[in-house]
Enzyme design. Structure first.
Site, PDB file in Angstrom:
ATOM      1  N   THR A   1      74.029  49.634  48.440  1.00  0.00           N
ATOM      2  CA  THR A   1      73.695  50.062  49.802  1.00  0.00           C
ATOM      3  C   THR A   1      74.924  50.298  50.684  1.00  0.00           C
ATOM      4  O   THR A   1      74.839  51.026  51.665  1.00  0.00           O
ATOM      5  CB  THR A   1      72.795  49.015  50.503  1.00  0.00           C
ATOM      6  OG1 THR A   1      73.482  47.768  50.548  1.00  0.00           O
ATOM      7  CG2 THR A   1      71.471  48.863  49.788  1.00  0.00           C
TER       8      THR A   1
ATOM      9  N   SER B   1      81.015  49.628  47.124  1.00  0.00           N
ATOM     10  CA  SER B   1      82.180  49.660  48.019  1.00  0.00           C
ATOM     11  C   SER B   1      83.415  50.195  47.284  1.00  0.00           C
ATOM     12  O   SER B   1      84.409  50.537  47.916  1.00  0.00           O
ATOM     13  CB  SER B   1      82.449  48.277  48.622  1.00  0.00           C
ATOM     14  OG  SER B   1      82.449  47.304  47.620  1.00  0.00           O
TER      15      SER B   1
ATOM     16  N   THR C   1      73.360  46.373  44.227  1.00  0.00           N
ATOM     17  CA  THR C   1      72.655  45.087  44.213  1.00  0.00           C
ATOM     18  C   THR C   1      71.385  45.109  43.376  1.00  0.00           C
ATOM     19  O   THR C   1      71.051  44.114  42.724  1.00  0.00           O
ATOM     20  CB  THR C   1      72.310  44.686  45.667  1.00  0.00           C
ATOM     21  OG1 THR C   1      73.532  44.449  46.356  1.00  0.00           O
ATOM     22  CG2 THR C   1      71.450  43.445  45.737  1.00  0.00           C
TER      23      THR C   1
ATOM     24  N   GLN D   1      80.355  56.910  68.694  1.00  0.00           N
ATOM     25  CA  GLN D   1      80.281  55.530  68.206  1.00  0.00           C
ATOM     26  C   GLN D   1      78.884  54.961  68.415  1.00  0.00           C
ATOM     27  O   GLN D   1      78.508  53.977  67.797  1.00  0.00           O
ATOM     28  CB  GLN D   1      81.262  54.643  68.965  1.00  0.00           C
ATOM     29  CG  GLN D   1      82.700  54.945  68.694  1.00  0.00           C
ATOM     30  CD  GLN D   1      83.637  54.050  69.487  1.00  0.00           C
ATOM     31  OE1 GLN D   1      83.242  53.028  70.037  1.00  0.00           O
ATOM     32  NE2 GLN D   1      84.892  54.434  69.535  1.00  0.00           N
TER      33      GLN D   1
ATOM     34  N   ARG E   1      85.658  58.978  65.938  1.00  0.00           N
ATOM     35  CA  ARG E   1      84.469  58.295  66.476  1.00  0.00           C
ATOM     36  C   ARG E   1      84.747  57.971  67.943  1.00  0.00           C
ATOM     37  O   ARG E   1      85.407  56.978  68.267  1.00  0.00           O
ATOM     38  CB  ARG E   1      84.163  57.054  65.650  1.00  0.00           C
ATOM     39  CG  ARG E   1      83.896  57.382  64.178  1.00  0.00           C
ATOM     40  CD  ARG E   1      83.248  56.239  63.462  1.00  0.00           C
ATOM     41  NE  ARG E   1      81.943  55.967  64.006  1.00  0.00           N
ATOM     42  CZ  ARG E   1      81.331  54.783  63.949  1.00  0.00           C
ATOM     43  NH1 ARG E   1      81.912  53.768  63.351  1.00  0.00           N
ATOM     44  NH2 ARG E   1      80.140  54.615  64.474  1.00  0.00           N
TER      45      ARG E   1
HETATM   46  N1  ASP Z   1      77.795  45.461  47.837  1.00  0.00           N
HETATM   47  C1  ASP Z   1      76.601  46.084  47.309  1.00  0.00           C
HETATM   48  C2  ASP Z   1      76.913  47.522  46.955  1.00  0.00           C
HETATM   49  O1  ASP Z   1      77.002  48.328  47.817  1.00  0.00           O
HETATM   50  C3  ASP Z   1      75.523  46.003  48.326  1.00  0.00           C
HETATM   51  C4  ASP Z   1      74.174  46.523  47.900  1.00  0.00           C
HETATM   52  O2  ASP Z   1      74.003  47.179  46.897  1.00  0.00           O
HETATM   53  O3  ASP Z   1      73.204  46.256  48.614  1.00  0.00           O
HETATM   54  O4  ASP Z   1      77.098  47.848  45.796  1.00  0.00           O
END
Ligand code: ASP
Length: 340
Positions: free
Chosen positions: A92, A62, A15, A275, A242
């Site tokens: 993130t 992702s 992001t 978990q 988990r």
């Molecule tokens: N979907 C984004 C990623 O992980 C989320 C982020 O960077 O905050 O690339």
């Protein structure tokens, strides 16, 4: 403080450098250009000198696979000796997997690696990108880091203890079972108690990427019989299980327990983590946990899922056999767990 430090910023995507598209934020190239435009203070001399390396195709994190961790570790290891530290700009969503993996893949590297990102892109008027990036650079400039950390919001966290806990707030990461390495306020308040074990011999030759299949299975009520067999049938070498609470699972379900036993006997390393966000696994606290240990499940103590997953991957990538991997999963290699 800054002048004598030289930092390599590695932009992998995420992001922080994304731009709006018709379908929502999407990875974009040229973070360097964006920083010059939006964050001119980076080059003002008040911060360490830096050089940016950008991924040809910045990642939405992702989409990151384990190979990404090994490539990134290689880049860092093969970088110029002149860099005092590395800031990895990362999405993130899988940042905690990458920071955990790097801690095992860069064991003994000795120079600090700080992984950061943001919840709001730098291109937006109000964002957390600039603060996080500057925080990561300043953390290195303190000269007090030597391993892999995460810098995000108000916290500097140990890389292999961190996990994303908030999808929208700016303090998105915590290290649930370890105090932050430092709290970031008007200055960096370091926690003196966070001492790392010396780099273990077993990781002295860094593992190279191997295609090993690690799975995560979250126990849930009424889990269908056959789920575990399917995971094992798909070729899993290790499973992060988990469990509930301190390490329980539906062990009264004979089919489940038998499948678990088959998995362990077949050489699959099954590691129990909780978990719950906080606390630790103690398998012998309940009969329902002892039954797991009896069929060969090992305790992951207070490891995060991300740490257990990437540690399994790194140990199998070393070519170790299942017994050795199971033993090492219960040892504190890079500060990822507190046993006992
Ligand atoms: N979907 C984004 C990623 O992980 C989320 C982020 O960077 O905050 O690339």
């Amino acid at each position: 403080m800054a002048a004598k430090h030289k930092i390599s910023i590695i932009y992998t995507g995420g992001t922080l450098g994304m731009r709006p598209s018709e379908k929502g934020y999407a990875p974009a190239r040229d973070l360097d250009g964006l920083l010059r435009e939006r964050l001119p203070e980076l080059a003002s001399g008040a911060l360490p000198e830096y050089e940016i390396t950008e991924y040809e195709e910045p990642l939405e994190s992702s989409n990151a696979t384990p190979q990404h961790w090994y490539d990134l570790a290689d880049r860092i290891r093969n970088a110029d000796d002149g860099f005092d530290g590395f800031v990895v700009v990362h999405g993130t969503d899988t940042l905690a997997y990458t920071s955990s993996a790097l801690s095992f893949l860069l064991s003994g590297f000795g120079r600090p690696v700080v992984v950061t990102g943001s919840q709001i892109p730098l291109i937006e008027v109000r964002n957390d990108a600039g603060g996080n990036l500057i925080g990561a650079m300043q953390a290195i400039a303190t000269g007090r880091l030597s391993d892999v950390s995460v810098c995000f919001g108000r916290f500097l966290l140990r890389g292999n203890r961190s996990t994303k806990v908030n999808a929208t707030e700016l303090d998105a990461f915590v290290s649930p079972n370890l105090p932050p390495v430092a709290e970031i306020g008007t200055d960096f308040q370091f926690n003196e108690l966070n001492v790392l074990p010396p780099p273990p011999e077993i990781l002295s030759a860094p593992p190279s990427y191997r295609d090993c299949n690690i799975a995560v299975l979250r126990i849930f009520p009424g889990m269908p019989e056959g789920l575990l067999d399917a995971i094992v049938g798909a070729g899993a070498a290790g499973i992060v299980l988990r469990c509930y609470g301190v390490g329980t699972a539906p062990t009264a379900d004979e089919g489940f327990l038998a499948a678990l036993q088959r998995a362990c006997e077949a050489g699959v390393v099954v590691v129990a983590v909780s978990q719950c966000l906080e606390g630790r696994v103690t398998l012998d606290r309940y009969a329902a946990g002892s039954a797991l240990a009896d069929v060969g499940v090992v305790s992951g103590y207070d490891m995060t899922t991300e740490a257990a997953f990437t540690k399994l991957h790194a140990l199998f990538a070393l070519g170790l056999d299942a017994d050795r991997v199971a033993g090492l999963m219960q040892e504190n290699l890079r500060g990822e767990l507190t046993a006992g």
